[in-house]
Design a protein around this motif. Structure first.
Motif, PDB file in Angstrom:
ATOM      1  N   LEU A  60      13.551  -6.052  -7.031  1.00  0.00           N
ATOM      2  CA  LEU A  60      12.410  -5.594  -7.812  1.00  0.00           C
ATOM      3  C   LEU A  60      11.129  -5.688  -7.000  1.00  0.00           C
ATOM      4  CD1 LEU A  60      11.107  -4.638 -10.445  1.00  0.00           C
ATOM      5  CD2 LEU A  60      11.048  -7.022 -11.204  1.00  0.00           C
ATOM      6  N   ALA A  61      10.963  -6.770  -6.253  1.00  0.00           N
ATOM      7  CA  ALA A  61       9.773  -6.920  -5.417  1.00  0.00           C
ATOM      8  C   ALA A  61       9.693  -5.806  -4.375  1.00  0.00           C
ATOM      9  CB  ALA A  61       9.772  -8.284  -4.742  1.00  0.00           C
ATOM     10  N   LEU A  66       7.285  -0.518  -2.865  1.00  0.00           N
ATOM     11  CA  LEU A  66       7.416   0.932  -2.691  1.00  0.00           C
ATOM     12  C   LEU A  66       6.388   1.671  -3.538  1.00  0.00           C
ATOM     13  CD1 LEU A  66       9.061   3.446  -1.710  1.00  0.00           C
ATOM     14  CD2 LEU A  66      10.397   3.188  -3.829  1.00  0.00           C
ATOM     15  N   ALA A  67       6.284   1.290  -4.822  1.00  0.00           N
ATOM     16  CA  ALA A  67       5.348   1.974  -5.714  1.00  0.00           C
ATOM     17  C   ALA A  67       3.904   1.804  -5.264  1.00  0.00           C
ATOM     18  CB  ALA A  67       5.517   1.449  -7.141  1.00  0.00           C
ATOM     19  N   ALA A  68       3.621   0.697  -4.580  1.00  0.00           N
ATOM     20  CA  ALA A  68       2.261   0.430  -4.119  1.00  0.00           C
ATOM     21  C   ALA A  68       1.984   0.981  -2.722  1.00  0.00           C
ATOM     22  CB  ALA A  68       1.996  -1.076  -4.127  1.00  0.00           C
ATOM     23  N   LEU A  72       3.147   6.724  -0.945  1.00  0.00           N
ATOM     24  CA  LEU A  72       3.608   7.203  -2.255  1.00  0.00           C
ATOM     25  C   LEU A  72       2.466   7.490  -3.210  1.00  0.00           C
ATOM     26  CD1 LEU A  72       6.630   7.619  -2.672  1.00  0.00           C
ATOM     27  CD2 LEU A  72       6.201   5.884  -0.960  1.00  0.00           C
ATOM     28  N   THR A  73       1.218   7.362  -2.749  1.00  0.00           N
ATOM     29  CA  THR A  73       0.071   7.703  -3.588  1.00  0.00           C
ATOM     30  C   THR A  73       0.164   9.156  -4.010  1.00  0.00           C
ATOM     31  OG1 THR A  73      -1.333   6.086  -2.451  1.00  0.00           O
ATOM     32  CG2 THR A  73      -2.441   7.834  -3.674  1.00  0.00           C
ATOM     33  N   GLY A  74      -0.025   9.399  -5.283  1.00  0.00           N
ATOM     34  CA  GLY A  74       0.082  10.748  -5.803  1.00  0.00           C
ATOM     35  C   GLY A  74       1.489  11.155  -6.167  1.00  0.00           C
ATOM     36  N   ILE A  75       2.460  10.257  -5.950  1.00  0.00           N
ATOM     37  CA  ILE A  75       3.853  10.514  -6.317  1.00  0.00           C
ATOM     38  C   ILE A  75       4.323   9.499  -7.353  1.00  0.00           C
ATOM     39  CG2 ILE A  75       6.221  10.720  -5.491  1.00  0.00           C
ATOM     40  CD1 ILE A  75       5.095  11.411  -2.728  1.00  0.00           C
ATOM     41  N   LEU A  76       4.160   8.201  -7.018  1.00  0.00           N
ATOM     42  CA  LEU A  76       4.548   7.115  -7.921  1.00  0.00           C
ATOM     43  C   LEU A  76       3.303   6.439  -8.487  1.00  0.00           C
ATOM     44  CD1 LEU A  76       7.361   5.339  -5.860  1.00  0.00           C
ATOM     45  CD2 LEU A  76       7.660   6.974  -7.726  1.00  0.00           C
ATOM     46  N   LEU A  77       3.366   6.053  -9.748  1.00  0.00           N
ATOM     47  CA  LEU A  77       2.316   5.241 -10.344  1.00  0.00           C
ATOM     48  C   LEU A  77       2.353   3.860  -9.710  1.00  0.00           C
ATOM     49  CD1 LEU A  77       0.137   5.185 -12.663  1.00  0.00           C
ATOM     50  CD2 LEU A  77       1.906   4.088 -14.062  1.00  0.00           C
ATOM     51  N   ALA A  78       1.207   3.396  -9.199  1.00  0.00           N
ATOM     52  CA  ALA A  78       1.157   2.097  -8.522  1.00  0.00           C
ATOM     53  C   ALA A  78       0.959   0.977  -9.531  1.00  0.00           C
ATOM     54  CB  ALA A  78       0.023   2.085  -7.501  1.00  0.00           C
ATOM     55  N   ARG A 127      11.222  13.486   0.570  1.00  0.00           N
ATOM     56  CA  ARG A 127      10.822  13.737   1.957  1.00  0.00           C
ATOM     57  C   ARG A 127      10.077  12.558   2.582  1.00  0.00           C
ATOM     58  NH1 ARG A 127       7.957  18.336   0.106  1.00  0.00           N
ATOM     59  NH2 ARG A 127       6.184  17.407   1.205  1.00  0.00           N
ATOM     60  N   THR A 128       9.738  11.557   1.774  1.00  0.00           N
ATOM     61  CA  THR A 128       8.918  10.443   2.249  1.00  0.00           C
ATOM     62  C   THR A 128       9.781   9.370   2.926  1.00  0.00           C
ATOM     63  OG1 THR A 128       7.296  10.807   0.483  1.00  0.00           O
ATOM     64  CG2 THR A 128       7.282   8.648   1.565  1.00  0.00           C
ATOM     65  N   VAL A 129       9.290   8.866   4.040  1.00  0.00           N
ATOM     66  CA  VAL A 129       9.918   7.723   4.714  1.00  0.00           C
ATOM     67  C   VAL A 129       8.863   6.619   4.759  1.00  0.00           C
ATOM     68  CG1 VAL A 129      11.074   6.871   6.772  1.00  0.00           C
ATOM     69  CG2 VAL A 129      11.347   9.267   6.093  1.00  0.00           C
ATOM     70  N   PRO A 130       8.852   5.726   3.763  1.00  0.00           N
ATOM     71  CA  PRO A 130       7.777   4.735   3.666  1.00  0.00           C
ATOM     72  C   PRO A 130       7.941   3.595   4.658  1.00  0.00           C
ATOM     73  CG  PRO A 130       9.368   4.363   1.938  1.00  0.00           C
ATOM     74  CD  PRO A 130       9.821   5.601   2.662  1.00  0.00           C
ATOM     75  N   SER A 131       6.818   2.998   4.999  1.00  0.00           N
ATOM     76  CA  SER A 131       6.816   1.771   5.803  1.00  0.00           C
ATOM     77  C   SER A 131       6.623   0.609   4.844  1.00  0.00           C
ATOM     78  CB  SER A 131       5.686   1.818   6.837  1.00  0.00           C
ATOM     79  OG  SER A 131       5.613   0.615   7.548  1.00  0.00           O
ATOM     80  N   LEU A 132       7.656  -0.230   4.697  1.00  0.00           N
ATOM     81  CA  LEU A 132       7.650  -1.281   3.684  1.00  0.00           C
ATOM     82  C   LEU A 132       7.819  -2.652   4.323  1.00  0.00           C
ATOM     83  CD1 LEU A 132       9.964   0.449   1.061  1.00  0.00           C
ATOM     84  CD2 LEU A 132       7.478   0.321   1.013  1.00  0.00           C
ATOM     85  N   PRO A 133       7.250  -3.685   3.685  1.00  0.00           N
ATOM     86  CA  PRO A 133       7.356  -5.040   4.247  1.00  0.00           C
ATOM     87  C   PRO A 133       8.752  -5.630   4.136  1.00  0.00           C
ATOM     88  CG  PRO A 133       6.228  -5.089   2.127  1.00  0.00           C
ATOM     89  CD  PRO A 133       6.385  -3.641   2.497  1.00  0.00           C
ATOM     90  N   THR A 134       9.535  -5.162   3.153  1.00  0.00           N
ATOM     91  CA  THR A 134      10.899  -5.663   2.976  1.00  0.00           C
ATOM     92  C   THR A 134      11.846  -4.483   2.813  1.00  0.00           C
ATOM     93  OG1 THR A 134      10.537  -5.849   0.579  1.00  0.00           O
ATOM     94  CG2 THR A 134      10.167  -7.827   1.913  1.00  0.00           C
ATOM     95  N   PRO A 135      13.112  -4.644   3.181  1.00  0.00           N
ATOM     96  CA  PRO A 135      14.069  -3.533   3.059  1.00  0.00           C
ATOM     97  C   PRO A 135      14.225  -3.083   1.611  1.00  0.00           C
ATOM     98  CG  PRO A 135      14.954  -5.279   4.448  1.00  0.00           C
ATOM     99  CD  PRO A 135      13.716  -5.831   3.813  1.00  0.00           C
ATOM    100  N   LEU A 136      14.336  -1.784   1.430  1.00  0.00           N
ATOM    101  CA  LEU A 136      14.531  -1.222   0.100  1.00  0.00           C
ATOM    102  C   LEU A 136      16.022  -1.164  -0.206  1.00  0.00           C
ATOM    103  CD1 LEU A 136      12.828   0.057  -2.212  1.00  0.00           C
ATOM    104  CD2 LEU A 136      13.336   2.277  -1.175  1.00  0.00           C
TER     105      LEU A 136
END
Length: 322
Positions: A60-61, A66-68, A72-78, A127-136
């Motif tokens: 969940l974290a 991911l949402a933040a 993903l701005t403009g795609i997912l609600l943060a 199409r998005t490849v996000p840069s995240l602090p933890t693995p999704l």
């Protein structure tokens, strides 16, 4: 639980000691949803959600991150920042998250359903490849479908009414039942995992752009899964052909990778669409059992679709899994 969530959401909007916090004109908190997998309460512009007690908190974290994520701005609600500890007696066993309120799709105006907007958001997400602090983690769509079938079986043990649904479920390849990874090359896309019109809101309300909400099932997976519910509805006769074509063409125009840019999309959509047909029918039968009623017209269409799916020859089911 509902009262505590309302108080927590109100506190985020009016932190203790803030000017006007004790004399606000907010309406009483309002329950938006109360299911086993989530209780959602709104207080003014803030929504509090208590997730399922058995939620994987690390996963969940990662999904909240991911949402933040800026990509993903403009795609997912943060999400919003939590107002401090939320371990009340009612919420201690369930993780709680906070979100800005967005105006949902109006169920009384089906002609205004944002099929094109939903498809465009999905294409951008895929199409998005996000840069995240933890693995999704992996997308949870197939696991959720399996849980729904289990719920149906528990509600109607041994019932003949579930036979076509169970037969259609057993005809699916293992990855669509949450028992294996998707086929090679189809598991590396960012997916929502539970796309339907209830997962879209306008933010800022009431006239902001459409955004996707609810990342509980998001993760890496086959992007066709996110197109599967409208595809299943179209195949069953629940979704009008013009709405399906609008959705599909908007997705293709936005460069979505789930289906080819031209030609027949069903080689990619077939297995996910059959899985979502089974999931929808299983939910319907479980609800009918709980309510002591017969399926309505739309529910029966999905159950009948399962009966047709169960007659597919094994070589067709196997061939569509690749």
């Amino acid at each position: 639980m509902i009262r505590e969530l309302g108080l927590l959401a109100h506190r985020l909007h009016h932190p203790p000691g803030a000017p006007g916090g004790s004399s606000c004109a907010c309406e009483p908190p309002r329950l938006l949803a109360d299911r086993a997998d989530g209780t959602v309460v709104r207080s003014g512009p803030v929504v509090a959600k208590a997730h399922a007690a058995d939620s994987d908190r690390e996963a969940l974290a990662a999904r909240l991150a991911l949402a933040a994520a800026p990509q993903l701005t403009g795609i997912l609600l943060a999400p919003l920042t939590a107002p401090g500890p939320v371990d009340t007696a009612e919420t201690a066993s369930r993780p709680v998250t906070f979100w800005p309120y967005g105006a949902p799709v109006d169920p009384k105006a089906p002609h205004a359903a944002p099929w094109s907007g939903a498809a465009t958001l999905l294409a951008r997400l895929h199409r998005t490849v996000p840069s995240l602090p933890t693995p999704l983690p992996p997308m949870r769509g197939p696991v959720k479908a399996a849980r729904t079938v289990a719920r149906m079986n528990a509600a109607l043990p041994g019932s003949g009414a579930t036979l076509p649904v169970r037969a259609a479920w057993c005809a699916l390849p293992g990855w669509a039942r949450g028992e294996a990874a998707p086929p090679a090359g189809r598991a590396r896309f960012l997916c929502h995992g539970d796309l339907h019109l209830g997962q879209l809101v306008r933010h800022p309300a009431p006239d902001g752009p459409w955004l996707l909400i609810d990342v509980d099932d998001a993760g890496w997976g086959d992007p066709a899964w996110d197109l599967a519910r409208p595809a299943a509805w179209y195949a069953a006769g629940v979704l009008a052909p013009e709405d399906w074509l609008l959705f599909l063409e908007a997705y293709r125009s936005a460069g979505g990778p789930a289906v080819p840019a031209e030609g027949d999309p069903w080689p990619q959509l077939d297995v996910p669409a059959r899985a979502l047909t089974v999931q929808t029918a299983a939910v319907a039968l479980a609800k009918c059992a709980a309510d002591g009623r017969e399926p309505d017209e739309m529910e029966q269409l999905m159950i009948d679709s399962c009966a047709r799916i169960a007659t597919f020859p094994p070589e067709l089911a196997a061939g569509s899994a690749s």
